[in-house]
Write an enzyme that holds these catalytic residues in place. Structure first.
Site: not given
Ligand code: ATP
Ligand code: MG
Length: 605
Positions: A50, A276, A286
């Site tokens: 996102e 994660r 974020k």
């Molecule tokens: P938020 O939910 O705070 O907006 P997010 O870290 O989930 O943040 P996204 O932009 O939705 O942000 O993430 C993009 C992709 O990265 C998603 O598929 C998510 O599952 C993956 N991702 C995010 N954080 C991690 C992490 N710590 N380890 C592995 N993959 C991650």
């Protein structure tokens, strides 16, 4: 830190064979079964950020996993922006995300997509659900919807608007799109089961009204699909075969599948969840990273202390080291926290091979070699890499006055101190032996100058009598050198888990700085410790010593250094030229020390 001039042998904490001979992870097993059974002939993965912030080290894991699988199985890798929330998203983030994915070494080629490109199709599919009696417009407020949802022990209650006719729903949904209603006045919900044990299946919201400008679709829409309604269908449109996401989406999988089953989608993607990536001392939210930037606790998204990919890059990490780190962290089904030492280890391992050796004195004190004439200029050769003659060598210039590290001299040394001391001989790296004779002090008793003599027979680093000199120290000429601003970093937070807040004190204590590294001589620009904040937030754990700035001196060969160039400063660690550098004023970041902190850390716990 003592005179360990060659960092080889410091890497032994991690088994190097681990990543080469590892067994298949569970996602690879699924993919191989799907290829073997003929379910798919080509696999397609995606990274779906996102665009509401900069990517962090956790995202690097997701990129390396999705991009790596596509590469491993000769498939396709898509980059798709999940831009369904107009309020928090910006083009700046889109740009930075593309740069970061490329830097990590993954190429989406033609396959760059935006969920917002699918808004029309998603709208049609919402209409499809309405016509099938599987979606309805609800006039309830967000609060009422939440209240009717029930909880884990109680079933939900049906909304009074749940049984509207398909025609009425169609009419209302069209009018929602036309902008006839205000934010929050109506939503479109799936009509599934208000008593479903999985809360996500209790008539989830599909569309909300948001009269907001979207960074790509502008003002074309005032209704926006929710993440759950957009994500799986976007996967289906793109022909994603394996939709790999993090564990928090496991509970959403029944809904993901429900949409795929109930819509005339062109493909059936499969969602697979993994744990994660977390790293000690780092925050991977974020929202919190944005707060650090907005409130000025760091110098920006790419501050070298930040766990963002742009911060890590500026710090001097290589893409290879990050890919290696994600491979070693592995694909897990259960959340765990990786030690920062693993990340540092991967960087050292990479740079040990690649980085040229240079000398810099980070906390200088002057040494006058009294038996050398004023105009002495002796040129010695230093290999650029001790184990790689093919990397060439550079000239090292010895003059009468030199700088050494302040902590490489002790007036009154303990027994096993093998560096410079009165009457004690050391080798100057690449040059000769010197023995300290005298010190000069200022009014406060601080040493301002050390006097020493050189053994003329020791030129080149040994003497005819073959006597042993236990210590070798690094040095630069005090008259032929390159001064620079050196930025020494510690972790941004004092706690392994930055979110761990001590309720009794409400403020994190600073760790001791006792690293033996150069003490601060400049304005430390440490982040505020969060005093004045409401008690009990992660900001209380900010490390006031996370940045220390020194006025350092490097050997003349540094004059040609360009932004992003990396070196090993002998005995000091790996360093990288910062983009703040200007002609004649070099700024250099310490990426990581030479020592593996792994041992130290495991002793502590
Ligand atoms: P938020 O939910 O705070 O907006 P997010 O870290 O989930 O943040 P996204 O932009 O939705 O942000 O993430 C993009 C992709 O990265 C998603 O598929 C998510 O599952 C993956 N991702 C995010 N954080 C991690 C992490 N710590 N380890 C592995 N993959 C991650
Ligand atoms: Mg997310």
């Amino acid at each position: 830190m003592d005179g360990n001039l060659n960092s080889r042998g410091l890497l032994g904490e991690f088994d190097m064979s681990e990543s080469e001979s590892r067994s298949k992870n569970f996602i690879e097993e699924i993919i191989e079964a799907d290829l073997a059974s003929g379910k798919h002939s080509t696999i397609v993965t995606r990274f779906p950020p996102e665009p509401n912030g900069y990517l962090h080290v956790g995202h690097a894991m997701a990129i390396c996993l999705n991009g790596g699988l596509a590469r491993e199985y000769n498939g396709r890798f898509h980059l798709r922006f999940d831009d369904t929330n107009p309020v928090k998203e910006e083009m700046e983030y889109v740009q930075s995300i593309m740069e970061d994915v490329k830097w990590l070494g993954f190429d989406w080629g033609e396959n760059l997509y935006f969920a917002s490109d699918y808004f029309e199709q998603l709208f049609e599919w919402a209409v499809h659900l309405i016509k099938a009696g599987l979606a309805y417009v609800d006039d309830s407020s967000a609060e009422e919807i939440r209240e009717m949802r029930g909880n884990l022990t109680e079933p939900g209650r049906e909304s009074p608007f749940r049984n509207r006719s398909a025609d009425e729903n169609l009419d209302l949904f069209e009018r929602m799109r036309k902008g006839e209603f205000g934010n929050g006045e109506k939503v479109l919900r799936a009509r599934i089961d208000m008593t479903h044990p999985n809360m996500n299946m209790r008539d989830p919201v599909l569309y909300r009204i948001a009269h907001a400008h979207h960074h790509r679709t502008g003002d074309a829409w005032c209704i926006y699909p929710m993440y759950d309604f957009a994500h799986g269908q976007s996967d289906a449109i793109e022909g994603i075969t394996h939709s790999i996401c993090t564990l928090e989406f496991e509970e959403h999988r029944p809904l993901y599948d429900w949409f795929i089953e109930n819509l005339p989608v062109p493909h059936q993607p499969r969602q697979i969840e993994f744990a994660r990536l977390n790293v000690t001392y780092m925050i991977t939210s974020k929202r919190k990273l944005l707060q650090l930037v907005k409130e000025g606790h760091v110098r920006g998204w790419d501050d070298p202390r930040m766990p963002t990919i742009s911060g890590i890059r500026r710090r001097g990490y290589t893409p290879e080291s990050i890919r290696e780190m994600t491979a070693r962290a592995g694909v897990a089904k259960r959340n765990k926290i990786n030690d920062l030492a693993l990340m540092e280890f991967c960087l050292r391992k990479d740079l040990e091979e690649k980085a040229v050796r240079r000398i810099a004195v980070l906390d200088p004190v002057k040494v006058v070699i009294t038996n050398l004439p004023e105009d002495t200029r002796e040129v010695y050769a230093g290999p650029n890499h001790p184990a790689k003659p093919e990397m060439g060598e550079r000239e090292v210039v010895l003059t009468r006055e030199i700088f050494i590290e302040r902590d490489d001299f002790m007036e009154d040394p303990p027994k096993k101190y093998f560096r410079l001391a009165p009457g004690q001989e050391v080798r100057l790296r690449y040059a000769c032996y010197i023995t300290a004779t005298d010190v000069v002090k200022d009014a406060e008793g601080n040493i301002t100058e050390i006097h020493a003599t050189m053994d003329p027979e020791s030129r080149g680093g040994s003497t005819p009598d073959g006597r042993r000199v236990k210590g070798t120290i690094h040095w630069v000429s005090a008259t032929e050198n390159v001064p620079f601003e050196c930025r020494l970093y510690e972790t941004l937070f004092t706690k392994e888990d930055p979110n761990e807040v001590d309720p009794s004190t409400g403020s994190g204590q600073a760790p001791s700085t006792g690293s033996g590294q150069a003490p601060s001589t400049g304005s430390g620009q440490a982040p505020s410790t969060g005093s004045g904040q409401a008690p009990g937030t992660f900001l209380d754990n900010l490390n006031p010593h996370s940045l220390e700035i020194t006025k350092a001196f490097g050997e003349p060969a540094l004059a040609a250094a360009s932004v992003g160039e990396r070196f090993q400063f002998e005995r000091k660690g790996y360093f990288c030229v910062d983009p703040d550098s200007k002609a004649g004023s070099l700024v250099i970041n310490r990426s990581v020390g030479l020592r593996d902190s792994w041992g130290k850390q495991s002793q502590r716990s």
